[in-house]
Design an enzyme around this catalytic site. Structure first.
Site, PDB file in Angstrom:
ATOM      1  N   ARG A  20       0.825  -1.207   0.000  1.00  0.00           N
ATOM      2  CA  ARG A  20       0.000   0.000   0.000  1.00  0.00           C
ATOM      3  C   ARG A  20       0.865   1.265   0.000  1.00  0.00           C
ATOM      4  O   ARG A  20       0.503   2.276   0.583  1.00  0.00           O
ATOM      5  CB  ARG A  20      -0.935   0.024   1.210  1.00  0.00           C
ATOM      6  CG  ARG A  20      -2.028  -1.038   1.160  1.00  0.00           C
ATOM      7  CD  ARG A  20      -2.967  -0.898   2.340  1.00  0.00           C
ATOM      8  NE  ARG A  20      -4.006  -1.932   2.311  1.00  0.00           N
ATOM      9  CZ  ARG A  20      -4.806  -2.201   3.329  1.00  0.00           C
ATOM     10  NH1 ARG A  20      -4.713  -1.514   4.440  1.00  0.00           N
ATOM     11  NH2 ARG A  20      -5.714  -3.142   3.229  1.00  0.00           N
ATOM     12  N   ARG A  24      -2.995   6.371   0.858  1.00  0.00           N
ATOM     13  CA  ARG A  24      -3.500   7.645   1.340  1.00  0.00           C
ATOM     14  C   ARG A  24      -2.472   8.482   2.108  1.00  0.00           C
ATOM     15  O   ARG A  24      -2.747   9.610   2.488  1.00  0.00           O
ATOM     16  CB  ARG A  24      -4.735   7.398   2.210  1.00  0.00           C
ATOM     17  CG  ARG A  24      -5.942   6.983   1.397  1.00  0.00           C
ATOM     18  CD  ARG A  24      -7.045   6.454   2.283  1.00  0.00           C
ATOM     19  NE  ARG A  24      -6.753   5.119   2.762  1.00  0.00           N
ATOM     20  CZ  ARG A  24      -7.527   4.441   3.604  1.00  0.00           C
ATOM     21  NH1 ARG A  24      -8.633   4.999   4.058  1.00  0.00           N
ATOM     22  NH2 ARG A  24      -7.207   3.225   3.992  1.00  0.00           N
ATOM     23  N   ARG A  33      -6.567  11.050  -6.649  1.00  0.00           N
ATOM     24  CA  ARG A  33      -7.784  10.283  -6.367  1.00  0.00           C
ATOM     25  C   ARG A  33      -9.034  11.151  -6.484  1.00  0.00           C
ATOM     26  O   ARG A  33     -10.096  10.678  -6.927  1.00  0.00           O
ATOM     27  CB  ARG A  33      -7.687   9.683  -4.948  1.00  0.00           C
ATOM     28  CG  ARG A  33      -8.968   9.024  -4.431  1.00  0.00           C
ATOM     29  CD  ARG A  33      -9.306   7.785  -5.232  1.00  0.00           C
ATOM     30  NE  ARG A  33     -10.560   7.186  -4.767  1.00  0.00           N
ATOM     31  CZ  ARG A  33     -11.762   7.528  -5.214  1.00  0.00           C
ATOM     32  NH1 ARG A  33     -11.899   8.484  -6.132  1.00  0.00           N
ATOM     33  NH2 ARG A  33     -12.838   6.924  -4.764  1.00  0.00           N
ATOM     34  N   ASP A  70      -6.394  -3.408  -7.688  1.00  0.00           N
ATOM     35  CA  ASP A  70      -7.125  -4.013  -6.580  1.00  0.00           C
ATOM     36  C   ASP A  70      -7.290  -5.501  -6.848  1.00  0.00           C
ATOM     37  O   ASP A  70      -7.330  -5.929  -8.010  1.00  0.00           O
ATOM     38  CB  ASP A  70      -8.501  -3.354  -6.417  1.00  0.00           C
ATOM     39  CG  ASP A  70      -9.169  -3.762  -5.118  1.00  0.00           C
ATOM     40  OD1 ASP A  70      -8.878  -3.131  -4.079  1.00  0.00           O
ATOM     41  OD2 ASP A  70      -9.966  -4.716  -5.121  1.00  0.00           O
ATOM     42  N   TYR A 147     -14.895 -12.420  -0.718  1.00  0.00           N
ATOM     43  CA  TYR A 147     -15.635 -11.190  -1.026  1.00  0.00           C
ATOM     44  C   TYR A 147     -16.872 -11.509  -1.860  1.00  0.00           C
ATOM     45  O   TYR A 147     -17.955 -10.962  -1.640  1.00  0.00           O
ATOM     46  CB  TYR A 147     -14.747 -10.199  -1.780  1.00  0.00           C
ATOM     47  CG  TYR A 147     -13.787  -9.438  -0.905  1.00  0.00           C
ATOM     48  CD1 TYR A 147     -14.194  -8.294  -0.223  1.00  0.00           C
ATOM     49  CD2 TYR A 147     -12.476  -9.859  -0.760  1.00  0.00           C
ATOM     50  CE1 TYR A 147     -13.316  -7.591   0.579  1.00  0.00           C
ATOM     51  CE2 TYR A 147     -11.584  -9.162   0.044  1.00  0.00           C
ATOM     52  CZ  TYR A 147     -12.006  -8.031   0.713  1.00  0.00           C
ATOM     53  OH  TYR A 147     -11.138  -7.343   1.514  1.00  0.00           O
TER      54      TYR A 147
END
Length: 337
Positions: A20, A24, A33, A70, A147
């Site tokens: 990651r 962010r 983004r 992703d 998921y």
């Protein structure tokens, strides 16, 4: 290329990267983004995904850039209604729950449906220094399946386990289908420019060792077998919260086993002298002062001094991580004698 050499056990010099890392914590990422209405449209924009991939290597002296994407990108093309909901994460409104759901699944045309992955990888590989590795990645089959079965993220995988116990045939058919597609997709990423490949089995740690061996391992092995048939690129396997499964992970045909911050490296090194590991500085430690970060990083470097090892965090970079903390971690690796 230092990263590839280390992953193949050809050097004891330590490469460094972070999971990651294009996240962010970077202000330039947050700015990029904001240009997209939702996460999937961001990921599917090859130009933007390439830019996000390159941001950490442009800012920090790290040895690998991992494709900004992703683990769930293929699911919509299989027929799943996937949305990334702010505050909730991925949500699937038509989860897989029975044998009949197999009939609703579509084959994924990797070259067409996921062409944006190809274009992003090619753009990054063209702009990235030849000394830096480009990493492609996929989710482990049990993680991606969870998921699709749960309808989103789950802390206990109860629907996934229920499907296995109540309809093993449907479970295995779905996982096998996912594994085949995942293996081909990961192999394609090497063809499209990735120097090394990562299998992120994020939720494997929710399984007991027995359940992992029954419900997950055969399908991960299928992915690896497909990839090995197509490319010699090194493969890294990582699972979070799975210290109890590391001994099993070391039996997979992968080059590097990633471990999180809960694992004791000294014990693993003694038990598995010939295994190359990745990790495992606590990601929260990057909020500490630079001296503490460098001291803890050097402990790992000293411990792994005489063996191949890939420096990384125990998990992904946390939101709002101080950039000075990231730099201190990277500097500690760079300045180690």
């Amino acid at each position: 290329m230092l990263f590839v050499d280390a992953a193949l056990g050809k050097t004891t010099k330590k490469p460094v990267w972070m999971m990651r890392q294009a996240g962010r914590a970077l202000p330039e990422y947050r700015e990029l983004r904001q240009k997209f209405p939702d996460f999937l449209s961001f990921v599917r924009n090859a130009e933007a995904a390439a830019d996000a991939t390159l941001m950490p290597t442009n800012r920090f002296d790290i040895d690998a850039a991992i494709l900004f994407s992703d683990i769930l990108v293929a699911l919509p093309y299989m027929g799943f209604d996937l949305k990334f909901v702010p505050g909730k994460g991925p949500v699937i409104s038509n989860p897989f729950r029975s044998e009949s759901d197999l009939q609703n699944l579509h084959p994924v045309n990797l070259d067409n449906d996921l062409e944006y992955t190809k274009l992003a990888l090619q753009k990054v590989r063209k702009e990235l220094s030849k000394e830096k590795a480009l990493l492609g990645f996929v989710g482990g089959p049990i993680t991606v399946a969870s998921y699709a079965i749960e309808g989103g993220s789950s802390k206990d995988l109860h629907c996934t386990k229920a499907l296995y116990y109540q309809n093993k045939s449907a479970f295995e058919s779905f996982l096998s289908l996912l594994a085949e597609m995942t293996g081909e997709y990961l192999a394609r990423q090497a063809e499209w420019g990735a120097d090394a490949l990562v299998i992120m089995d994020s939720w494997a740690g929710h399984l007991s060792r027995e359940d992992y061996i029954r419900m997950a391992k055969p399908f991960t092995e299928k992915v690896i077998k497909i990839v090995r048939h197509h490319t010699e690129a090194p493969i890294i396997h990582y699972a979070n919260g799975a210290s109890h499964l590391v001994d099993t992970f070391t039996t997979l045909d992968v080059n590097v086993v990633g471990v999180d911050h809960r694992s004791e490296l000294s014990e693993l090194f003694n038990k598995h002298p010939n295994t190359i590991f990745q990790g495992n500085l606590d990601q929260a430690l990057l909020f500490a002062n630079p001296e503490e970060i460098q001291q803890q990083t050097k402990k790992i470097l000293e411990l792994s001094k005489n063996r191949s090892h890939v420096m990384n965090l125990g998990h992904g970079v946390l939101p709002d991580t101080p950039l000075s903390g990231i730099q201190a971690f990277v500097d500690a690796v760079r300045n180690f004698d």
